[in-house]
Scaffold this motif. Structure first.
Motif, mmCIF file in Angstrom:
data_model
loop_
_atom_site.group_PDB
_atom_site.id
_atom_site.type_symbol
_atom_site.label_atom_id
_atom_site.label_comp_id
_atom_site.label_asym_id
_atom_site.label_seq_id
_atom_site.Cartn_x
_atom_site.Cartn_y
_atom_site.Cartn_z
ATOM 1 N N LEU A 1 -9.239 26.221 27.370
ATOM 2 C CA LEU A 1 -9.487 26.855 28.661
ATOM 3 C C LEU A 1 -8.196 27.392 29.264
ATOM 4 O O LEU A 1 -8.157 28.514 29.786
ATOM 5 N N ASN A 2 -7.127 26.611 29.198
ATOM 6 C CA ASN A 2 -5.828 27.055 29.709
ATOM 7 C C ASN A 2 -5.313 28.273 28.958
ATOM 8 O O ASN A 2 -4.739 29.193 29.547
ATOM 9 N N TYR B 1 -17.524 32.264 31.494
ATOM 10 C CA TYR B 1 -18.448 31.914 32.572
ATOM 11 C C TYR B 1 -18.019 30.653 33.320
ATOM 12 O O TYR B 1 -18.724 30.207 34.228
ATOM 13 N N VAL B 2 -16.881 30.073 32.960
ATOM 14 C CA VAL B 2 -16.398 28.888 33.678
ATOM 15 C C VAL B 2 -15.837 29.331 35.023
ATOM 16 O O VAL B 2 -14.912 30.136 35.093
ATOM 17 N N THR B 3 -16.403 28.812 36.114
ATOM 18 C CA THR B 3 -15.997 29.242 37.462
ATOM 19 C C THR B 3 -15.358 28.128 38.274
ATOM 20 O O THR B 3 -14.944 28.357 39.403
ATOM 21 N N GLY B 4 -15.279 26.925 37.722
ATOM 22 C CA GLY B 4 -14.660 25.850 38.471
ATOM 23 C C GLY B 4 -14.496 24.596 37.637
ATOM 24 O O GLY B 4 -15.198 24.391 36.643
ATOM 25 N N LEU B 5 -13.542 23.787 38.033
ATOM 26 C CA LEU B 5 -13.285 22.508 37.376
ATOM 27 C C LEU B 5 -13.314 21.423 38.436
ATOM 28 O O LEU B 5 -12.587 21.502 39.434
ATOM 29 N N GLY C 1 -13.091 17.489 38.434
ATOM 30 C CA GLY C 1 -12.924 16.206 37.756
ATOM 31 C C GLY C 1 -13.305 16.312 36.296
ATOM 32 O O GLY C 1 -12.704 17.072 35.535
ATOM 33 N N ASP C 2 -14.338 15.593 35.909
ATOM 34 C CA ASP C 2 -14.810 15.616 34.522
ATOM 35 C C ASP C 2 -15.997 16.546 34.337
ATOM 36 O O ASP C 2 -16.765 16.405 33.376
ATOM 37 N N GLU C 3 -16.145 17.506 35.252
ATOM 38 C CA GLU C 3 -17.227 18.485 35.142
ATOM 39 C C GLU C 3 -16.672 19.899 35.296
ATOM 40 O O GLU C 3 -15.659 20.113 35.964
ATOM 41 N N ILE C 4 -17.368 20.848 34.686
ATOM 42 C CA ILE C 4 -17.052 22.260 34.877
ATOM 43 C C ILE C 4 -18.288 22.960 35.427
ATOM 44 O O ILE C 4 -19.416 22.537 35.196
ATOM 45 N N ALA C 5 -18.047 24.019 36.185
ATOM 46 C CA ALA C 5 -19.139 24.848 36.693
ATOM 47 C C ALA C 5 -19.313 26.041 35.765
ATOM 48 O O ALA C 5 -18.354 26.763 35.481
ATOM 49 N N VAL C 6 -20.520 26.214 35.279
ATOM 50 C CA VAL C 6 -20.833 27.313 34.361
ATOM 51 C C VAL C 6 -22.183 27.913 34.767
ATOM 52 O O VAL C 6 -23.204 27.217 34.717
ATOM 53 N N GLY C 7 -22.178 29.178 35.162
ATOM 54 C CA GLY C 7 -23.436 29.842 35.493
ATOM 55 C C GLY C 7 -24.264 29.128 36.542
ATOM 56 O O GLY C 7 -25.477 29.137 36.480
ATOM 57 N N GLY C 8 -23.616 28.482 37.503
ATOM 58 C CA GLY C 8 -24.338 27.778 38.549
ATOM 59 C C GLY C 8 -24.694 26.347 38.200
ATOM 60 O O GLY C 8 -25.215 25.602 39.035
ATOM 61 N N ASP C 9 -24.412 25.921 36.958
ATOM 62 C CA ASP C 9 -24.690 24.545 36.526
ATOM 63 C C ASP C 9 -23.387 23.760 36.425
ATOM 64 O O ASP C 9 -22.303 24.325 36.278
ATOM 65 N N TYR D 1 -5.823 26.608 34.807
ATOM 66 C CA TYR D 1 -6.228 25.246 35.150
ATOM 67 C C TYR D 1 -5.210 24.254 34.627
ATOM 68 O O TYR D 1 -4.628 24.447 33.569
ATOM 69 N N LYS D 2 -5.029 23.172 35.358
ATOM 70 C CA LYS D 2 -4.106 22.111 34.947
ATOM 71 C C LYS D 2 -4.876 20.831 34.681
ATOM 72 O O LYS D 2 -5.879 20.587 35.305
#
Length: 240
Positions: free
Chosen positions: A231-232, A201-205, A207-215, A239-240
């Motif tokens: 994650l990689n 469910y990880v849709t974005g990275l 900085g020090d946050e990830i996007a998960v399910g809209g959160d 992701y790098k």
């Protein structure tokens, strides 16, 4: 052979037919049967929508006077948080906006089968990881049983353990480490001392946050290296 239900929302009949042929070719090569349904308008697709589709191919530009693909995707996400969504477009500038509706990827016109095949590989991998295992969640009234695939992430709030699922948040109790061990084979990873994330469910990275399910969830400094490695590995180096 595994059967998958696919929706193609596209107002260009030639492209609809081409996508259908590509799916048929992929199925023959990889051992899948794609049952496709074609919709010329987003309104027709969304009317009486039920959570039955595995994959949706959505054209961004569906013609004047009709709901466009991006708006249709937002309405779709209000109904179905988990269906795999691909945008079909000749306008790559829409790509960043697509992540706001958790699109897995973009299929840029003119579509080349070899490129499309790689994208479908990603969708198949994601679907295969959704087979899940039953998870017992204790509530005040009793015990809820959900699939691990339906859990987006688990976090600690005070003395409670909050299960963020595709159907809502379940307030429970217990130890996060205990749940981490239980879900060790289900693509879950600890991103902080207080959060356990389903990597599918990880849709974005950011900085020090990830996007998960809209959160957005903070990645703890002490957990970042191990989490990014997991994650990689899951994404194959995405992701790098």
């Amino acid at each position: 052979m595994k059967q998958l239900l696919v929706a193609i929302v596209e107002d260009d009949n030639e492209y609809s037919s081409f996508l259908e042929k590509c799916l048929s070719r992929y199925g023959s090569e990889k051992g899948f049967i794609f049952n496709t349904q074609i919709f010329n308008k987003a309104e027709t697709f969304l009317d009486n929508y039920k959570k039955a589709f595995d994959i949706v191919f959505m054209d961004v530009d569906l013609g004047k006077g009709f709901l466009n693909g991006m708006d249709a995707a937002r309405k779709l996400r209000n109904i179905d948080d988990t269906v795999i969504l691909f945008f079909v477009t000749n306008m790559p500038q829409f790509a960043p906006e697509g992540y706001s509706v958790n699109a897995l990827d973009y299929c840029l016109k003119p579509i080349i089968y070899s490129n499309l095949s790689v994208k479908i590989d990603k969708a198949i991998k994601l679907l295969s990881n959704r087979s899940g295992q039953p998870v017992k969640i204790k509530e005040k009234e009793g015990t809820r049983i959900v699939s691990s695939n339906d859990i987006m992430y688990i976090d600690v709030m005070g003395h409670d353990l909050m299960f963020h699922t595709v159907d809502g948040v379940i307030d429970s109790y217990g130890g996060l480490s205990e749940r981490e061990n239980e879900l060790s084979g289900c693509n879950f990873a600890r991103c902080s001392a207080s959060a356990l994330v389903n990597l599918s469910y990880v849709t974005g990275l950011y900085g020090d946050e990830i996007a998960v399910g809209g959160d957005r969830i903070k990645i703890g400094r002490s957990k970042k290296k191990a989490f990014m490695e997991q994650l990689n590995m899951y994404l194959g180096g995405g992701y790098k």
